[in-house]
Design a protein around this motif. Structure first.
Motif, short mmCIF file in Angstrom:
data_model
loop_
_atom_site.label_atom_id
_atom_site.label_comp_id
_atom_site.label_asym_id
_atom_site.label_seq_id
_atom_site.Cartn_x
_atom_site.Cartn_y
_atom_site.Cartn_z
N ASP A 166 45.11 49.98 29.36
CA ASP A 166 44.74 49.87 30.76
C ASP A 166 45.80 49.13 31.56
N ASN A 167 46.25 48.01 31.02
CA ASN A 167 47.30 47.25 31.69
C ASN A 167 48.53 48.11 31.91
N GLN A 168 48.90 48.85 30.88
CA GLN A 168 50.10 49.68 30.99
C GLN A 168 49.96 50.73 32.08
N LYS A 169 48.80 51.36 32.11
CA LYS A 169 48.56 52.36 33.14
C LYS A 169 48.60 51.71 34.52
N ASP A 170 47.99 50.55 34.65
CA ASP A 170 48.00 49.85 35.93
C ASP A 170 49.43 49.52 36.36
N LEU A 171 50.24 49.10 35.40
CA LEU A 171 51.61 48.73 35.74
C LEU A 171 52.44 49.96 36.09
N PHE A 172 52.15 51.05 35.42
CA PHE A 172 52.79 52.33 35.77
C PHE A 172 52.54 52.63 37.25
N GLU A 173 51.30 52.50 37.64
CA GLU A 173 50.93 52.79 39.02
C GLU A 173 51.50 51.75 39.97
N LEU A 174 51.56 50.51 39.50
CA LEU A 174 52.09 49.45 40.35
C LEU A 174 53.54 49.73 40.71
N ARG A 175 54.28 50.28 39.77
CA ARG A 175 55.67 50.59 40.08
C ARG A 175 55.75 51.70 41.13
N GLY B 182 41.11 43.10 50.97
CA GLY B 182 40.65 42.99 49.59
C GLY B 182 39.84 44.21 49.17
N LYS B 183 39.03 44.70 50.08
CA LYS B 183 38.26 45.91 49.78
C LYS B 183 39.19 47.10 49.55
N LEU B 184 40.25 47.15 50.32
CA LEU B 184 41.22 48.23 50.12
C LEU B 184 41.81 48.18 48.70
N TYR B 185 42.24 46.99 48.30
CA TYR B 185 42.81 46.85 46.96
C TYR B 185 41.80 47.32 45.92
N GLU B 186 40.57 46.91 46.14
CA GLU B 186 39.51 47.29 45.21
C GLU B 186 39.39 48.81 45.12
N MET B 187 39.57 49.47 46.25
CA MET B 187 39.40 50.91 46.30
C MET B 187 40.54 51.66 45.62
N THR B 188 41.64 50.97 45.34
CA THR B 188 42.74 51.65 44.67
C THR B 188 42.40 51.99 43.22
N GLY B 189 41.34 51.35 42.70
CA GLY B 189 40.95 51.62 41.32
C GLY B 189 41.91 51.06 40.30
N ASN B 190 42.75 50.16 40.75
CA ASN B 190 43.73 49.55 39.85
C ASN B 190 43.47 48.05 39.79
N ASP B 191 42.84 47.62 38.72
CA ASP B 191 42.38 46.24 38.67
C ASP B 191 43.54 45.25 38.57
N THR B 192 44.57 45.64 37.88
CA THR B 192 45.74 44.78 37.78
C THR B 192 46.34 44.53 39.15
N PHE B 193 46.40 45.59 39.92
CA PHE B 193 46.92 45.48 41.27
C PHE B 193 46.06 44.55 42.11
N ARG B 194 44.77 44.71 41.98
CA ARG B 194 43.84 43.86 42.73
C ARG B 194 44.04 42.38 42.38
N ARG B 195 44.15 42.12 41.07
CA ARG B 195 44.34 40.74 40.63
C ARG B 195 45.66 40.18 41.15
N PHE B 196 46.67 41.00 41.07
CA PHE B 196 47.99 40.57 41.50
C PHE B 196 47.98 40.19 42.97
N GLN B 197 47.31 41.00 43.74
CA GLN B 197 47.24 40.71 45.16
C GLN B 197 46.49 39.40 45.42
N THR B 198 45.44 39.16 44.65
CA THR B 198 44.69 37.92 44.80
C THR B 198 45.58 36.71 44.52
N LEU B 199 46.44 36.84 43.53
CA LEU B 199 47.37 35.77 43.24
C LEU B 199 48.35 35.56 44.38
#
Lengths: 233, 233
Positions: free
Chosen positions: A98-107, B153-170
């Motif tokens: 999951d993390n890897q997929k998220d990071l793929f998308e993050l890039r 924050g709701k927008l980030y949540e809607m991306t379906g990418n939890d890593t991204f959401r967490r990163f943004q929170t940081l």
DNA sequence: TAATTACATTTGTAGGACAAATAAACAAAC
DNA sequence: GTTTGTTTATTTGTCCTACAAATGTAATTA
């Protein structure tokens, strides 16, 4: 029994607690790089723990770049390295899928977001260097991993944001690994890209940020479709 | 003298070296979550160092979430927490000014890059919840920090990418801090935003990803100009 | 006063000890 | 024979002491 009576967070070791205490101490008291900390024995006495525990906690802070220490000179606050921690776990072999997929998308997200900074900060020298890269790739039938890194890496460099550039460098191995997995699963990528590196360069040189954003999206479409097609929310 | 004769990287402590050795050992041997590690004394003997050094190194890996350990059960590989390290240094009071500025910009980049994922993964339920937030803010003259967090924050949540959401929170505390500095230095933000949250919502509901990207840029223009105007490259 | 030397302090590393927890082996009871 | 209770052994967590290396500080001497 005694543990559960004391509170809910009883899984924390002494080292964990001391680490938290020390970090809060440093932040709450406005420690700046160069400021000197109390010595180890003093901390141990004050917190009523052994020097071992203090040293394990300090060892963590040292890894994060938060402190530095020299014999006799004692410990001093340092400028923490933002990515010291994350770079040690940023590996396809240990991150969750999951993390890897998220990071793929993050890039992909990052790549889509840099347009404004590119147009605000591009210089003639940058454009010349990018053009040289593009020309070098013009004759090639297909682009290698290194070719991709060279072109897109130059773009990151042109954003003028060094943290961003470093972050992308960290991301790339994971991105590459995930995409290789997609390829192994039968995703096709051999059709000629409707927006080439040369096209992106032209837009960057003579177009607008908005045009560049759209061009970059088309350029990245194969990657977007691979990660978005598997969704079933 | 002896040190410089042995090599160039002689500033590394035993703990640093053991930490590196252990991480490489875990990665090269394909350790997966749940796999058990050799015990501390065994490692210490094998590497010819004291158990203290081994424990300091292990303490670091434990902080990163790379390993877990329980009494008698020994140590096991764990799923590392991607942000365990970075979240401990992500504070305006300790990061360098350059880092803070870079992170401010990184958040803008992220916000510009999420369009495709929003449109690919938005659900009716998401849109309803976002609309509720927008309606709540419609009557307000100016938006508070919390209002901004709620919408974006709701927008980030809607991306379906939890890593991204967490990163943004940081990222947000640093973003907020940097922007407050800009405000203190006299940057004006009181003019009505030409693209409001309500406008963004409309585009997200009925428009295209490309339109959304452009709308988001206009919405963020005040932030872009503040960070880009100071440039002098 | 300036240079040198001796001393004291602090981190880095080593090694031993023991408590707590618990997995495993064993014993006992039904 | 199965289940339950008990003992045992092992491993981490914490504490303690000791000493080497480095180095700032103070005393000493030219």
């Amino acid at each position: 029994m005694k543990a559960s009576a004391l509170g809910p967070m009883e899984s924390l070791s002494m080292t964990d607690r001391v680490e938290n205490i020390l970090r809060e101490y440093l932040m709450d008291n406005g420690f700046k790089p160069g400021d000197s900390l109390p010595n180890e024995t003093e901390i141990a006495q004050k917190l009523n723990v052994s020097r071992n525990v203090v040293r394990e906690a300090l060892s963590r802070l040292r890894m994060l770049g938060l402190i530095e220490s020299r014999t006799r000179r004692g410990m001093i606050m340092a400028q923490p390295d933002l990515f010291a921690g994350i770079e040690k776990v940023m590996s396809p072999s240990i991150l969750s899928h999951d993390n890897q997929k998220d990071l793929f998308e993050l890039r992909l997200i990052l790549e889509m977001g840099i347009a404004e900074f590119l147009f605000a900060r591009k210089t003639d020298k940058d454009l010349e260097e990018l053009e040289a890269i593009v020309n070098k790739q013009k004759g090639l039938k297909s682009l290698s991993r290194e070719d991709e890194i060279e072109f897109h890496g130059k773009l990151y460099e042109m954003t003028g944001n060094d943290t961003f550039r470093r972050f992308q460098t960290l991301l790339f191995p994971v991105f590459d690994h995930v995409f290789k997995e997609y390829l192994d699963k039968g995703v096709h990528m051999d059709l000629p890209n409707p927006v080439s590196h040369a096209d992106l360069f032209d837009v960057l040189k003579s177009g607008t940020a908005g045009q560049f954003r759209n061009a970059m999206y088309v350029h990245l479409t194969p990657y977007f479709t691979t990660t978005l097609k598997k969704e079933h929310s």
